[in-house]
Design a protein around this motif. Structure first.
Motif, short mmCIF file in Angstrom:
data_model
loop_
_atom_site.label_atom_id
_atom_site.label_comp_id
_atom_site.label_asym_id
_atom_site.label_seq_id
_atom_site.Cartn_x
_atom_site.Cartn_y
_atom_site.Cartn_z
N ILE A 19 3.71 -7.49 -9.89
CA ILE A 19 2.45 -7.41 -10.62
C ILE A 19 1.49 -8.42 -10.02
O ILE A 19 1.70 -9.63 -10.11
CB ILE A 19 2.63 -7.69 -12.12
CG1 ILE A 19 3.66 -6.74 -12.74
CG2 ILE A 19 1.29 -7.58 -12.85
CD1 ILE A 19 3.94 -7.01 -14.21
N ASP A 20 0.44 -7.92 -9.37
CA ASP A 20 -0.57 -8.79 -8.78
C ASP A 20 -1.91 -8.54 -9.46
O ASP A 20 -2.10 -7.54 -10.15
CB ASP A 20 -0.69 -8.52 -7.27
CG ASP A 20 0.57 -8.94 -6.52
OD1 ASP A 20 1.01 -10.08 -6.72
OD2 ASP A 20 1.12 -8.12 -5.75
N GLY A 21 -2.85 -9.46 -9.24
CA GLY A 21 -4.17 -9.27 -9.82
C GLY A 21 -4.89 -10.59 -10.03
O GLY A 21 -4.41 -11.66 -9.65
N CYS A 79 -5.75 -12.00 -16.35
CA CYS A 79 -5.70 -10.55 -16.60
C CYS A 79 -4.55 -10.17 -17.52
O CYS A 79 -4.39 -8.99 -17.86
CB CYS A 79 -5.54 -9.77 -15.30
SG CYS A 79 -7.08 -9.42 -14.47
N LYS A 102 -1.31 -10.81 -16.60
CA LYS A 102 -0.16 -10.45 -15.75
C LYS A 102 1.14 -11.00 -16.33
O LYS A 102 2.15 -10.30 -16.39
CB LYS A 102 -0.36 -10.98 -14.33
CG LYS A 102 -1.56 -10.41 -13.59
CD LYS A 102 -1.60 -10.88 -12.15
CE LYS A 102 -1.73 -12.38 -12.00
NZ LYS A 102 -3.00 -12.92 -12.57
N ALA A 120 4.34 -8.96 -17.68
CA ALA A 120 5.61 -9.20 -16.99
C ALA A 120 6.71 -9.55 -17.99
O ALA A 120 7.84 -9.03 -17.91
CB ALA A 120 5.45 -10.32 -15.97
N ASP A 165 7.21 -16.04 -12.88
CA ASP A 165 5.77 -16.28 -12.87
C ASP A 165 5.43 -17.10 -11.63
O ASP A 165 5.57 -18.32 -11.63
CB ASP A 165 5.39 -17.03 -14.15
CG ASP A 165 3.90 -17.34 -14.25
OD1 ASP A 165 3.17 -17.11 -13.27
OD2 ASP A 165 3.46 -17.83 -15.31
N ASP A 177 5.13 -11.79 -11.05
CA ASP A 177 3.67 -11.63 -11.05
C ASP A 177 3.00 -12.76 -10.28
O ASP A 177 3.52 -13.87 -10.22
CB ASP A 177 3.13 -11.55 -12.48
CG ASP A 177 3.19 -12.88 -13.23
OD1 ASP A 177 2.16 -13.57 -13.26
OD2 ASP A 177 4.26 -13.22 -13.78
N ARG A 209 -0.27 -13.17 -6.93
CA ARG A 209 -1.40 -12.67 -6.16
C ARG A 209 -0.95 -11.84 -4.95
O ARG A 209 -1.66 -10.95 -4.51
CB ARG A 209 -2.25 -13.84 -5.63
CG ARG A 209 -2.81 -14.77 -6.70
CD ARG A 209 -3.84 -14.11 -7.57
NE ARG A 209 -4.50 -15.09 -8.43
CZ ARG A 209 -3.99 -15.57 -9.55
NH1 ARG A 209 -2.80 -15.16 -9.95
NH2 ARG A 209 -4.63 -16.45 -10.29
N MET A 224 -3.35 -5.59 -11.56
CA MET A 224 -4.05 -5.74 -12.83
C MET A 224 -5.45 -6.32 -12.62
O MET A 224 -5.66 -7.22 -11.82
CB MET A 224 -3.26 -6.64 -13.79
CG MET A 224 -1.97 -5.99 -14.26
SD MET A 224 -1.13 -6.95 -15.53
CE MET A 224 -2.27 -6.76 -16.92
N TYR A 277 -0.39 0.44 -4.65
CA TYR A 277 -0.44 -0.14 -6.00
C TYR A 277 -0.91 0.89 -7.03
O TYR A 277 -1.71 1.77 -6.72
CB TYR A 277 -1.42 -1.31 -6.06
CG TYR A 277 -0.89 -2.63 -5.56
CD1 TYR A 277 -0.29 -3.54 -6.42
CD2 TYR A 277 -1.02 -3.00 -4.22
CE1 TYR A 277 0.17 -4.77 -5.97
CE2 TYR A 277 -0.56 -4.22 -3.75
CZ TYR A 277 0.04 -5.10 -4.64
OH TYR A 277 0.50 -6.30 -4.19
N GLN A 324 -0.82 -1.20 -22.57
CA GLN A 324 -0.47 -1.62 -21.21
C GLN A 324 1.02 -1.48 -20.96
O GLN A 324 1.46 -0.97 -19.92
CB GLN A 324 -0.88 -3.07 -20.98
CG GLN A 324 -2.37 -3.34 -21.07
CD GLN A 324 -2.64 -4.82 -21.04
OE1 GLN A 324 -2.33 -5.50 -20.07
NE2 GLN A 324 -3.21 -5.36 -22.10
#
Length: 222
Positions: free
Chosen positions: A8-10, A14, A16, A20, A33, A127, A129, A145, A197, A210
């Motif tokens: 899970i990136d973003g 957001c 995340k 997660a 994390d 999660d 970047r 995300m 993605y 979500q």
């Protein structure tokens, strides 16, 4: 069902980490994390008064940093050299420098190595970047995300105020915009949305919505 790697990136704030943790609970997975890992590095730099402009000093500091996770009352908490630092890494002073620390190659190299070791056998939700682009490009499910920066700033400001932090919403907005700029344009492992993605814009979604959407994606992954 085969245990997979979920990346899970973003952008910052957001949700995340929230997604997660919810996914991991539903699936019986371990949640990692990665943002907390970089925050722990930033905390060390602050506490040890490391000059971030001095590459040699940063490289030397990284030799003395070990970031891990431990369970306390069933909750996964980040540790820095064996000490739980879950509260300290959420302070605004850490948020102000974490993107700069995380942009450094020597920092990312060490943390990515640790992240790969933790998640090598699957059954993890990670999660950050660059989880799906650098850490685990082979992840069976990649979620990107996003949400409007105004929505993200409002959420983050509410969290900080609830903890008693005296800060304006404008300051939080500026911090998020600054972090977005660094995260998207850094030389090492920038935040990047690639075609593999699934995009989750949660500007107007509840946490339950979500989670349900992500669980549907899990069913079709692997």
């Amino acid at each position: 069902m085969k245990k997979i790697i979920i990346a899970i990136d973003g952008y910052s704030s957001c949700g995340k980490g929230t997604l997660a943790k919810s996914l991991a609970k539903e699936l019986g997975y371990v949640v990692i994390d990665t943002g907390a890992m970089y925050r722990a590095c930033a905390l060390y730099m602050l506490e040890d008064e490391v000059d971030l402009a001095n590459a040699d000093a940063v490289a030397e500091a990284m030799k003395h940093i070990h970031v891990g996770f431990t369970l306390r009352d069933g909750i996964n908490m980040v540790t820095l050299n064996g000490q739980i630092v879950e509260e300290e890494i959420r302070e605004m002073r850490v948020a102000e420098i974490v993107s700069e620390v995380a942009a450094m190659g020597v920092v990312r190299d060490k943390m990515v190595q640790q992240q790969r070791e933790i998640g090598k056998d699957g059954g993890v939700v990670m999660d950050g970047r660059d989880v799906g682009t650098v850490v685990f490009p082979q992840a069976e499910l990649k979620i990107f995300m996003t949400a409007s920066v105004e929505v993200r700033a409002k959420r983050r400001w509410n969290e900080l105020v609830a903890k008693g932090t005296d800060i304006s919403e404008e300051e939080v907005l500026y911090n998020l915009q600054h972090r977005d700029e660094i995260d998207s344009n850094r030389a090492h492992s920038p935040l990047t949305l690639t075609s593999d993605y699934r995009v989750l814009d949660n500007s107007e979604m509840t946490r339950e919505q979500q989670l349900n959407l992500a669980l549907e994606w899990v069913k079709n992954a692997g």
